[in-house]
Design a protein around this motif. Sequence first.
Motif, PDB file in Angstrom:
ATOM      1  N   ASP A  32       0.821  -1.214   0.000  1.00 44.02           N
ATOM      2  CA  ASP A  32       0.000   0.000   0.000  1.00 44.02           C
ATOM      3  C   ASP A  32       0.854   1.263   0.000  1.00 44.02           C
ATOM      4  O   ASP A  32       0.575   2.225  -0.727  1.00 44.02           O
ATOM      5  N   GLU A  33       1.899   1.258   0.826  1.00 40.31           N
ATOM      6  CA  GLU A  33       2.778   2.426   0.884  1.00 40.31           C
ATOM      7  C   GLU A  33       3.584   2.576  -0.399  1.00 40.31           C
ATOM      8  O   GLU A  33       3.894   3.694  -0.826  1.00 40.31           O
ATOM      9  N   LYS A  35       2.574   1.873  -3.428  1.00 37.36           N
ATOM     10  CA  LYS A  35       1.709   2.481  -4.437  1.00 37.36           C
ATOM     11  C   LYS A  35       1.639   3.991  -4.247  1.00 37.36           C
ATOM     12  O   LYS A  35       1.721   4.767  -5.212  1.00 37.36           O
ATOM     13  N   GLN A  36       1.489   4.401  -2.994  1.00 42.99           N
ATOM     14  CA  GLN A  36       1.423   5.837  -2.703  1.00 42.99           C
ATOM     15  C   GLN A  36       2.751   6.517  -2.996  1.00 42.99           C
ATOM     16  O   GLN A  36       2.796   7.630  -3.534  1.00 42.99           O
ATOM     17  N   ALA A  39       3.269   7.031  -6.764  1.00 41.51           N
ATOM     18  CA  ALA A  39       2.484   8.170  -7.252  1.00 41.51           C
ATOM     19  C   ALA A  39       3.141   9.494  -6.859  1.00 41.51           C
ATOM     20  O   ALA A  39       3.184  10.457  -7.641  1.00 41.51           O
ATOM     21  N   ASN A  40       3.688   9.525  -5.636  1.00 39.07           N
ATOM     22  CA  ASN A  40       4.343  10.746  -5.160  1.00 39.07           C
ATOM     23  C   ASN A  40       5.593  11.053  -5.981  1.00 39.07           C
ATOM     24  O   ASN A  40       5.861  12.201  -6.357  1.00 39.07           O
TER      25      ASN A  40
END
Length: 224
Positions: A32-33, A35-36, A39-40
């Motif tokens: 999950d982290e 993926k974030q 994107a960042n």
Amino acid sequence: MSSDFEGYEQDFAVLTAEITSKISRVPRLPPDEKKQMVANVEKQLEEAKELLEQMDLEVREIPPQSRGMYSNRMRSYKQEMGKLETDFKRSRIAYSDEVRNELLGDDGNSSENQLIKLREERAHLLDNTERLERSSRRLEAGYQIAVETEQIGQEMLENLSHDREKIQRARERLRETDADLGKSSRILTGMLRRIIQNRILLVILGIVVVITILTTIAFFVRRQ
């Protein structure tokens, strides 16, 4: 103009250092982290590209005789940007492989795969560390250039101030000289006028003396 370029340059150095740090962290994060974080990083890469475009525009407006140094720096930054994008692509490929393995139930627990993976991560971390150090050195160099530029500007302003004072003193001396010349001219004109007047008086006096002598001679001649 160069001050704007150096401002963009410092922003670019800080931003690329952050991107490098985040790329190195992607393989170690939970899904999950990750993926974030991906994107960042994509967003920050776009910001870095925009900064490069602004820097490129600033370089085009710099006079040709001073443009060479900035053009070389731009080439270095573009190369660094390309390397960041390549590293990010590798990180995304590794991230995609991990997601696929998780979906297929491949936990990657074999010792050989783990050893290969650890070696790749170690090499990647060392590479990112070196890049961070280079970015820090460039940032320090940019700051040093800004300080030196400010010092040069202050020295130029001081020199211009001294030159202005010298010009003002020269103008004051010129005015005083003009005033002295005017006084001297008036004095010489008065002296010349008095000399002419004295000569005229002498001529008149001489004429009177001559007339008196002639009159006296004529008087004695008539009496004889």
